[in-house]
Structure formats: C-alpha cells, structure tokens
Design an enzyme around this catalytic site. Structure first.
Site, PDB file in Angstrom:
ATOM      1  N   CYS A  10      -4.377   1.030  -5.309  1.00 40.51           N
ATOM      2  CA  CYS A  10      -3.322   0.796  -4.600  1.00 40.51           C
ATOM      3  C   CYS A  10      -3.774   0.363  -3.158  1.00 40.51           C
ATOM      4  CB  CYS A  10      -2.620   2.272  -4.577  1.00 40.51           C
ATOM      5  SG  CYS A  10      -3.470   3.505  -3.679  1.00 40.51           S
ATOM      6  N   ASN A  13      -5.561   4.010  -0.941  1.00 39.56           N
ATOM      7  CA  ASN A  13      -6.556   4.795  -1.766  1.00 39.56           C
ATOM      8  C   ASN A  13      -6.381   6.232  -1.097  1.00 39.56           C
ATOM      9  OD1 ASN A  13      -9.853   5.183  -2.657  1.00 39.56           O
ATOM     10  ND2 ASN A  13      -7.904   5.711  -4.056  1.00 39.56           N
ATOM     11  N   CYS A  15      -2.606   7.967  -1.720  1.00 39.44           N
ATOM     12  CA  CYS A  15      -1.567   8.437  -2.349  1.00 39.44           C
ATOM     13  C   CYS A  15      -1.742   8.274  -3.778  1.00 39.44           C
ATOM     14  CB  CYS A  15      -0.169   8.098  -1.810  1.00 39.44           C
ATOM     15  SG  CYS A  15      -0.089   8.207  -0.028  1.00 39.44           S
ATOM     16  N   ARG A  16      -1.169   6.817  -4.267  1.00 40.25           N
ATOM     17  CA  ARG A  16      -0.799   6.608  -5.510  1.00 40.25           C
ATOM     18  C   ARG A  16      -2.084   6.640  -6.283  1.00 40.25           C
ATOM     19  NH1 ARG A  16       2.180   1.218  -4.122  1.00 40.25           N
ATOM     20  NH2 ARG A  16       0.462   1.608  -2.709  1.00 40.25           N
ATOM     21  N   SER A  17      -3.094   5.680  -6.006  1.00 40.04           N
ATOM     22  CA  SER A  17      -4.349   5.526  -6.901  1.00 40.04           C
ATOM     23  C   SER A  17      -5.275   6.773  -6.972  1.00 40.04           C
ATOM     24  CB  SER A  17      -4.969   4.249  -6.492  1.00 40.04           C
ATOM     25  OG  SER A  17      -5.780   4.275  -5.269  1.00 40.04           O
ATOM     26  N   ASP A 127       5.392   2.899  -3.430  1.00 35.99           N
ATOM     27  CA  ASP A 127       4.557   3.371  -2.018  1.00 35.99           C
ATOM     28  C   ASP A 127       5.393   4.539  -1.739  1.00 35.99           C
ATOM     29  OD1 ASP A 127       3.381   4.082   0.306  1.00 35.99           O
ATOM     30  OD2 ASP A 127       3.139   1.537   0.975  1.00 35.99           O
TER      31      ASP A 127
END
Ligand code: 4NP
Length: 159
Positions: A10, A13, A15-17, A127
């Site tokens: 993401c 690195n 939150c999402r990934s 995001d």
C-alpha cells in the site's frame, strides 16, 4: 514443491498492507501452510518506515482475533520484484507506482489484491488513513475476503 511468496503493498505500510499481511498470515498458519508460503508487506512511500501498524488497524484486527503488533513498516525495494511471486497492490496508485518501479519482465507479478475477492466487486482497498473507524472495518472486510480467494488460488496453482 517450491515456496510461494506474497508481498502486499500500500502507500504507508501501516494500515492496509499490514492488515493484509496479518490476515493472510493467520489464514495460512491455520491451514498448516506456513512452511510453504512466505509473506511480507511494504509501502511505496517511506513516511512511516520502522513504525508498527496504525493503532486503528490493530484495534480492528484484534477485535477479529488477529495480532499484528510485531509488524514494522518498510518501503518497497527493487529486490522485492525478484524475490516475490505475487506483488499485490491495494489501490490503483500503488499499482501504477509499482509498475513504474519494476522491470517489464516483473510486471506480471504486480496485480490488484481485490481481484482475488469473490464477494466484493470493488477494485481498490480504499485508503482509511484520514477517515473514521468505519473505513478501517471496511478495509478489514475487503482484505479478509481477498485473502481467502488468494489462498484458494495458491492452493490450486502451486501447492
Ligand atoms: P496505508 O495508509 O497506505 O494503508 O498504510 C496510509 C498511511 C499513511 C498515510 C497515507 C495512507 N500518510 O499519508 O501518512
């Protein structure tokens, strides 16, 4: 049987990934495949290098039985394009940034993570950083679904 490697990417690195990293890791461990599948995550930006995941992501994950406090942010490295079989982008911006960084022979490895979800038609994991708690819950749901699809795909094609 060769090991399969997966890198989730993401922007920051945090939150999402890392959520994808932790969710997929748990799924792989629970399936008894930890020795067969290597997992990591990284960001296209360096803003948060060395930091643990965002506390909002960790809270949502913990609520669903997944721990991610051990993860630390790092930036995507050129060597990642050689090292990983699947390089999975959370959104279009990550996807195009990765394609720009990679050599043409590595482009096929770079895919949209949500293409592996059977349940959601969205293309991007949005995001959540500047939004509210609801955004983090939605990220988790999308990531959870695509992780299951990804594991099925790897089982069918590699293991
Ligand atoms: P991520 O979220 O890409 O899912 O880790 C973000 C984290 C930090 C920022 C943006 C997105 N930031 O602008 O600092």
């Amino acid at each position: 049987m060769s090991k399969v490697s997966v890198l989730f990417v993401c922007l920051g690195n945090i939150c999402r990934s890392p959520t994808a990293h932790a969710v997929f890791r748990k799924l792989v461990e629970d399936s008894g495949l930890a020795a067969e599948i290597e997992i990591d995550s990284a960001g296209t930006a360096a803003y948060h290098v060395g930091k643990h995941p965002d506390t909002r992501s960790m809270e949502v994950a913990r609520g669903r039985g997944i721990e991610m406090l051990d993860l630390r942010a790092r930036k995507v490295d050129f060597g990642d394009f050689y090292a990983y079989d699947y390089i999975l982008a959370m959104d279009d911006e990550n996807f195009y940034n990765l394609k720009e960084l990679a050599l043409p022979e590595h482009h096929e490895k770079i895919q949209m993570f949500l293409d592996y979800s059977d349940e959601f038609s969205e293309r991007e994991v949005p995001d959540p950083y500047y939004g509210g708690a609801q955004g983090f819950e939605h990220v988790f749901d999308l990531v959870d679904s695509a992780s299951k699809g990804l594991l099925n795909h790897i089982r069918q094609n590699h293991l």
